[in-house]
Design an enzyme around this catalytic site. Sequence first.
Site, PDB file in Angstrom:
ATOM      1  N   ASP A  15      49.801  41.462  49.736  1.00 48.51           N
ATOM      2  CA  ASP A  15      49.309  40.145  49.316  1.00 48.51           C
ATOM      3  C   ASP A  15      49.048  39.226  50.509  1.00 48.51           C
ATOM      4  OD1 ASP A  15      48.512  38.270  47.348  1.00 48.51           O
ATOM      5  OD2 ASP A  15      50.464  37.278  47.489  1.00 48.51           O
ATOM      6  N   HIS A  16      47.845  38.630  50.513  1.00 47.17           N
ATOM      7  CA  HIS A  16      47.408  37.734  51.594  1.00 47.17           C
ATOM      8  C   HIS A  16      47.412  38.422  52.957  1.00 47.17           C
ATOM      9  CE1 HIS A  16      47.700  34.801  48.431  1.00 47.17           C
ATOM     10  NE2 HIS A  16      47.033  33.956  49.180  1.00 47.17           N
ATOM     11  N   CYS A  61      30.070  44.829  52.128  1.00 45.11           N
ATOM     12  CA  CYS A  61      31.488  45.186  52.294  1.00 45.11           C
ATOM     13  C   CYS A  61      31.804  45.637  53.716  1.00 45.11           C
ATOM     14  CB  CYS A  61      31.910  46.246  51.273  1.00 45.11           C
ATOM     15  SG  CYS A  61      32.676  45.502  49.816  1.00 45.11           S
ATOM     16  N   GLU A  72      39.036  45.932  41.649  1.00 44.56           N
ATOM     17  CA  GLU A  72      38.634  45.210  42.860  1.00 44.56           C
ATOM     18  C   GLU A  72      37.830  43.976  42.479  1.00 44.56           C
ATOM     19  OE1 GLU A  72      37.669  46.925  47.010  1.00 44.56           O
ATOM     20  OE2 GLU A  72      35.792  46.924  45.894  1.00 44.56           O
ATOM     21  N   HIS A 110      39.202  40.064  48.221  1.00 50.67           N
ATOM     22  CA  HIS A 110      39.120  40.394  46.802  1.00 50.67           C
ATOM     23  C   HIS A 110      40.403  39.941  46.117  1.00 50.67           C
ATOM     24  CE1 HIS A 110      35.525  42.926  46.936  1.00 50.67           C
ATOM     25  NE2 HIS A 110      35.991  43.461  48.045  1.00 50.67           N
ATOM     26  N   HIS A 115      39.499  42.832  53.424  1.00 49.61           N
ATOM     27  CA  HIS A 115      39.226  44.156  53.983  1.00 49.61           C
ATOM     28  C   HIS A 115      37.811  44.214  54.523  1.00 49.61           C
ATOM     29  CE1 HIS A 115      37.262  46.469  50.347  1.00 49.61           C
ATOM     30  NE2 HIS A 115      36.702  45.308  50.530  1.00 49.61           N
ATOM     31  N   HIS A 167      36.175  40.241  54.268  1.00 44.63           N
ATOM     32  CA  HIS A 167      35.973  39.439  53.058  1.00 44.63           C
ATOM     33  C   HIS A 167      37.129  39.757  52.129  1.00 44.63           C
ATOM     34  CE1 HIS A 167      34.280  43.356  52.132  1.00 44.63           C
ATOM     35  NE2 HIS A 167      34.649  43.116  50.890  1.00 44.63           N
TER      36      HIS A 167
END
Length: 136
Positions: free
Chosen positions: A81-82, A35, A126, A43, A16, A41
Amino acid sequence: MPRITIHRKAHFNAAHRLFNPKWSDEKNVEVFGKCSNPHYHGHNYELIVSLTGEIDPETGYVYDLGKLKDLIKIHVEDSFDHKNLNIEVEEFKNLNPSVENIAVVIYDKLRVKIEKKYDLEITLYETPRNYVTYSG
Ligand code: NI
């Protein structure tokens, strides 16, 4: 019957960027720091879905945890996811994907799939030290 809370843990990796399009690049960096990196980047999100309800005297269950596992897989893991949350997930096209907003989106997606007699709470990590809880 006693009311008790059951919990199911799940996990997803996602990328995100925190960014407010109404602000300058300088202000975004000032508020969101690293961020706001325009290259995104990732998490490792840890999710706990908690349901509170009465124990069914016939099964001894509050809710079938296998069913809860499947709901989380279909409505959360398969969607997030991913993925790059900003770019690939419809809910974040116009919503900053902060851990707060992600938890609310997850709650809203699951709330409509789980009968009203159950209280629902979302806990979303997170990082190992930063997490939120949301129960509507
Ligand atoms: Ni971040």
